[in-house]
Design a protein around this motif. Sequence first.
Motif, PDB file in Angstrom:
ATOM      1  N   SER A 197       3.978 -15.729  14.867  1.00  0.00           N
ATOM      2  CA  SER A 197       3.148 -14.991  13.904  1.00  0.00           C
ATOM      3  C   SER A 197       2.032 -14.232  14.606  1.00  0.00           C
ATOM      4  O   SER A 197       1.697 -13.104  14.236  1.00  0.00           O
ATOM      5  CB  SER A 197       2.558 -15.958  12.872  1.00  0.00           C
ATOM      6  OG  SER A 197       3.573 -16.512  12.062  1.00  0.00           O
ATOM      7  N   ARG A 202       1.319 -10.857  12.368  1.00  0.00           N
ATOM      8  CA  ARG A 202       1.337 -11.193  10.939  1.00  0.00           C
ATOM      9  C   ARG A 202       0.031 -11.849  10.502  1.00  0.00           C
ATOM     10  O   ARG A 202      -0.225 -12.006   9.315  1.00  0.00           O
ATOM     11  CB  ARG A 202       2.510 -12.127  10.640  1.00  0.00           C
ATOM     12  CG  ARG A 202       3.868 -11.459  10.746  1.00  0.00           C
ATOM     13  CD  ARG A 202       4.965 -12.302  10.136  1.00  0.00           C
ATOM     14  NE  ARG A 202       5.258 -13.472  10.911  1.00  0.00           N
ATOM     15  CZ  ARG A 202       6.175 -13.531  11.876  1.00  0.00           C
ATOM     16  NH1 ARG A 202       6.869 -12.453  12.185  1.00  0.00           N
ATOM     17  NH2 ARG A 202       6.392 -14.656  12.538  1.00  0.00           N
ATOM     18  N   HIS A 297      -3.649  -7.029   5.998  1.00  0.00           N
ATOM     19  CA  HIS A 297      -2.360  -6.579   5.479  1.00  0.00           C
ATOM     20  C   HIS A 297      -2.426  -6.274   3.991  1.00  0.00           C
ATOM     21  O   HIS A 297      -1.383  -6.062   3.361  1.00  0.00           O
ATOM     22  CB  HIS A 297      -1.292  -7.655   5.719  1.00  0.00           C
ATOM     23  CG  HIS A 297      -0.991  -7.894   7.157  1.00  0.00           C
ATOM     24  ND1 HIS A 297      -1.870  -8.507   8.018  1.00  0.00           N
ATOM     25  CD2 HIS A 297       0.105  -7.597   7.902  1.00  0.00           C
ATOM     26  CE1 HIS A 297      -1.332  -8.588   9.220  1.00  0.00           C
ATOM     27  NE2 HIS A 297      -0.146  -8.058   9.184  1.00  0.00           N
ATOM     28  N   GLN A 310       4.351  -6.314   7.838  1.00  0.00           N
ATOM     29  CA  GLN A 310       3.727  -5.987   9.113  1.00  0.00           C
ATOM     30  C   GLN A 310       3.933  -4.525   9.495  1.00  0.00           C
ATOM     31  O   GLN A 310       2.980  -3.821   9.839  1.00  0.00           O
ATOM     32  CB  GLN A 310       4.276  -6.896  10.225  1.00  0.00           C
ATOM     33  CG  GLN A 310       3.741  -6.593  11.610  1.00  0.00           C
ATOM     34  CD  GLN A 310       2.232  -6.735  11.682  1.00  0.00           C
ATOM     35  OE1 GLN A 310       1.660  -7.525  10.947  1.00  0.00           O
ATOM     36  NE2 GLN A 310       1.601  -5.966  12.559  1.00  0.00           N
TER      37      GLN A 310
END
Length: 374
Positions: A197, A202, A297, A310
């Motif tokens: 991640s 992310r 995000h 992403q």
Amino acid sequence: MNAPSPQSTLQAAPLAGFRIAVTSDRRSQELVEALERRGALVEHTPLLKLAPLDNEEQLLSQTRQVIAQRPHLLLVTTGYGFRRWFDSAEAAGLGESLTRVLSDAQIHVRGAKALGAVRALGFTAASVGSDGLTSTLLRDLASEIRGKKVAIQWHADSDPDLIGSLHRLGARDLVEVEPYRWVDSAREESMIELVHSLIAGRLDAVTFTSAPAVHALFAVARSRGSFDALTRSLRERVTVATVGPVTAAPLQSAGVEPLIPERHRMGAMILQLIEHLGTHGTLSCQTALGACQLRGHTLYVEDQSIELGQAQAEVFRRLLDAGGAVVSRAELVSLLPSVSSNHALDMAVSRLRKSLPDPTLVSTVIKRGYRLNV
């Protein structure tokens, strides 16, 4: 009742939209709840936890040595360790003897937490390290250690070659007291997933409250051949927050410059993270659809909050940063994973447009690239 606007939500929740990993075990619930109260999406993967020694007799033997030695100097490196040492001594009927011996010693502490524990148990500290590093404390005490009987309460966070440094400074009858150890608290699969991640971006930030947790994460990354990719992402994409210089040291050795609060406290770390992400992790622009803001995000536009994948977040972040100027296809492709192609960019833009309230917010400029419709 009307739903709160994105702007009012952001004012009330300064970490809204950001994804943050918490790696600590001890006091982790407090940290997770503090971040979530401020709007963050938290992923908790405790890497290590503190545990008593398997053989308590080892600690009691060390305690008896300190009582018999009657040290001139005691170096205390952690508040938790100092408190646990006394809990163990008192349970074994050694508390009063240890208190008498240490009342006659000069007690020098590494940092503020250790100082608080020393005072809470009724002792007075002769000095406190200026930066929380044991190496600095030893440097400040260099002229006082030679020929003195020294006891030290230490643990896995302590600076490398600590005992060797004390011997080189001339300490005699050195007694080491180790009240606890670190043990793995996460399955390897969870640690591998955290590594992936972080590499993929992310997550927007990761927090560390102990150096051994950093070492544990690095060890897993090395075992998977991902160490270089991990450290590159921590340098370039993911904000790394630490509680103090000791925790930051292994990161800095790997070329990662983390956030280090002036006050080595969890609360100070959180405030510094809020300030940093608010300044460097947030992009805003006035568009044809109105005010548009990307936080991590999460995209806030037209009274909506939209979670982006992403690739979509990377593309939109660059378009938003350009403020309406054209961004070439080649540049956008370079933001995607190394195996990306023009087709991957087309797919990312297509998915991005489907996520938006109005797909025309992202305009195609034939033979040139893409731009934000401002």
